[in-house]
Design a protein around this motif. Structure first.
Motif, short mmCIF file in Angstrom:
data_model
loop_
_atom_site.label_atom_id
_atom_site.label_comp_id
_atom_site.label_asym_id
_atom_site.label_seq_id
_atom_site.Cartn_x
_atom_site.Cartn_y
_atom_site.Cartn_z
N ALA A 81 14.91 -21.94 19.14
CA ALA A 81 16.19 -22.64 19.21
C ALA A 81 17.06 -22.11 20.35
O ALA A 81 18.28 -21.99 20.20
CB ALA A 81 16.92 -22.52 17.88
N GLU A 83 17.14 -22.08 24.95
CA GLU A 83 16.55 -22.59 26.18
C GLU A 83 15.82 -21.48 26.91
O GLU A 83 16.26 -20.32 26.90
CB GLU A 83 17.65 -23.16 27.09
N ALA A 103 13.90 -25.83 22.46
CA ALA A 103 15.14 -26.56 22.73
C ALA A 103 15.27 -26.83 24.22
O ALA A 103 14.93 -25.99 25.05
CB ALA A 103 16.34 -25.74 22.24
N ASP A 105 18.16 -28.61 27.16
CA ASP A 105 19.49 -29.19 27.37
C ASP A 105 19.73 -29.59 28.82
O ASP A 105 20.88 -29.88 29.20
CB ASP A 105 20.58 -28.23 26.89
N ASP A 124 18.99 -30.07 22.50
CA ASP A 124 20.07 -29.20 22.04
C ASP A 124 21.40 -29.83 22.46
O ASP A 124 21.62 -30.08 23.65
CB ASP A 124 19.90 -27.82 22.67
N MET A 157 19.16 -30.78 17.85
CA MET A 157 19.70 -29.61 17.16
C MET A 157 21.09 -29.33 17.72
O MET A 157 21.42 -29.69 18.85
CB MET A 157 18.81 -28.39 17.33
#
Length: 336
Positions: A81, A83, A103, A105, A124, A157
């Motif tokens: 969870a 990056e 994750a 983003d 994310d 998430m």
């Protein structure tokens, strides 16, 4: 072995309190409703106890945690969870047969997943905590790009970490709803079956998530206890009183124990001595007073203010029943 045989400082885990916490959370969030966060304890033996309570998917904070969990046979469904910009070690874990999701983003983290051999991702989403996460309105476009690059987007998430320790439960619930509304909106654009997030402090308030990433509930600390959560304090740091100074001339007396800054995570403040008052921590020392004046050689069980970094400072934890040591578990997921 007895607790008195241990070299201090030493992590102690009360077996009954731990088991009660695991059972209570499993009743509240059974099976896949909870994805326990192993960053809170960094111990595969404890993760195995969580799996025995029906939680087969886990949240990890570091690549090292993913590797260790898979090596311990707990790789059925691992979510990193966070990056990463180099996912090759994660791809190597995938190649062993473990399921790993990472994750993303940004375009950079998306590309890292592709290049590293990780094929499953969660988008994310920044839902109010100024850390990682794409803006909610941009989540759908990032998901489209991920699918175009050959990735499987499992969902979204988001983490309302800035709300976890609010002591007013009404305010915590109200603000959590605002955060999860953002996550719901992003999920509508992203798609997928997973909405992952939350934590120990919001585990009953975060109704938007299909799975909750709680971790601290298993061991607990004074910060979460102050938030009024229904879990027992299972973790303490055993310390030995190495020096005492008696009251004199109107000056209060104090005691010094052998666990200081290098034994506790201090970002949430001083640890606590039940029945005493902690003055301060130095590198190797904890200075406190108590109504029942401690004596040199006494053992004290000190409660940390923040469980996650406290555990990461220790190589092992001892599972105890009163003064009996039942087992010793390696904190085998620490480090990078």
């Amino acid at each position: 072995m007895r607790v008195t045989d241990l070299t201090t400082p030493a992590l102690l885990v009360d077996a009954a309190a731990l088991e009660a916490n695991l059972a209570d959370m499993a009743a509240l969030l059974p099976g896949p409703r909870l994805r326990p966060h192993v960053k809170a304890h960094k111990t595969t033996a404890l993760a195995a106890r969580q799996a025995a309570h029906g939680h087969r998917g886990f949240t990890c904070a570091t690549v090292r945690e993913v590797e260790g969990m898979a090596a311990a046979g707990l790789g059925e469904d691992l979510l990193l969870a966070n990056e990463v910009l180099d996912a090759r070690r994660l791809g190597a874990v995938v190649a062993t047969g473990a399921r790993v999701t990472v994750a993303i983003d940004s375009q950079q983290t998306l590309r890292a997943a592709v290049d590293g051999g990780v094929r499953e991702v969660l988008v994310d989403v920044n839902i109010g905590m100024p850390r990682c996460g794409v803006a909610p309105e941009r989540a759908g476009a990032l998901a489209d790009d991920a699918r175009a690059a050959g990735l499987v987007v499992r969902g979204v998430m988001g983490y309302e970490g800035h709300l976890q320790l609010l002591t007013d439960p009404g305010e915590r619930a109200r603000l959590t709803t605002g955060c999860t509304d953002l996550l719901r909106a992003a999920h509508a654009d992203v798609g997928g079956e997973v909405v992952s997030g939350g934590g120990t402090g919001t585990h009953r308030m975060n109704t938007a998530c299909t799975e909750i990433q709680a971790g601290s509930y298993a061991l607990m600390d004074t910060a979460y206890s102050a938030a009024g959560l229904p879990f027992r304090q299972a973790l303490t740091v055993l310390s030995t009183v190495v020096s005492t100074t008696a009251p004199a001339g109107g000056t209060p007396g104090w005691a010094v124990a052998d666990a200081g800054l290098k034994a506790f995570g201090m970002d949430h403040g001083n640890p606590a001595v039940p029945g005493g008052n902690v003055w301060f921590c130095a590198d190797e020392h904890l200075v406190f007073d108590a109504a029942d004046a401690p004596r040199t050689g006494d053992r004290v069980r000190v409660v940390p203010a923040h469980v996650d970094p406290t555990v990461a400072l220790h190589e092992r934890m001892h599972v105890v029943d009163g003064d009996e040591v039942l087992d010793t578990w390696a904190v085998d997921l620490r480090g990078w």
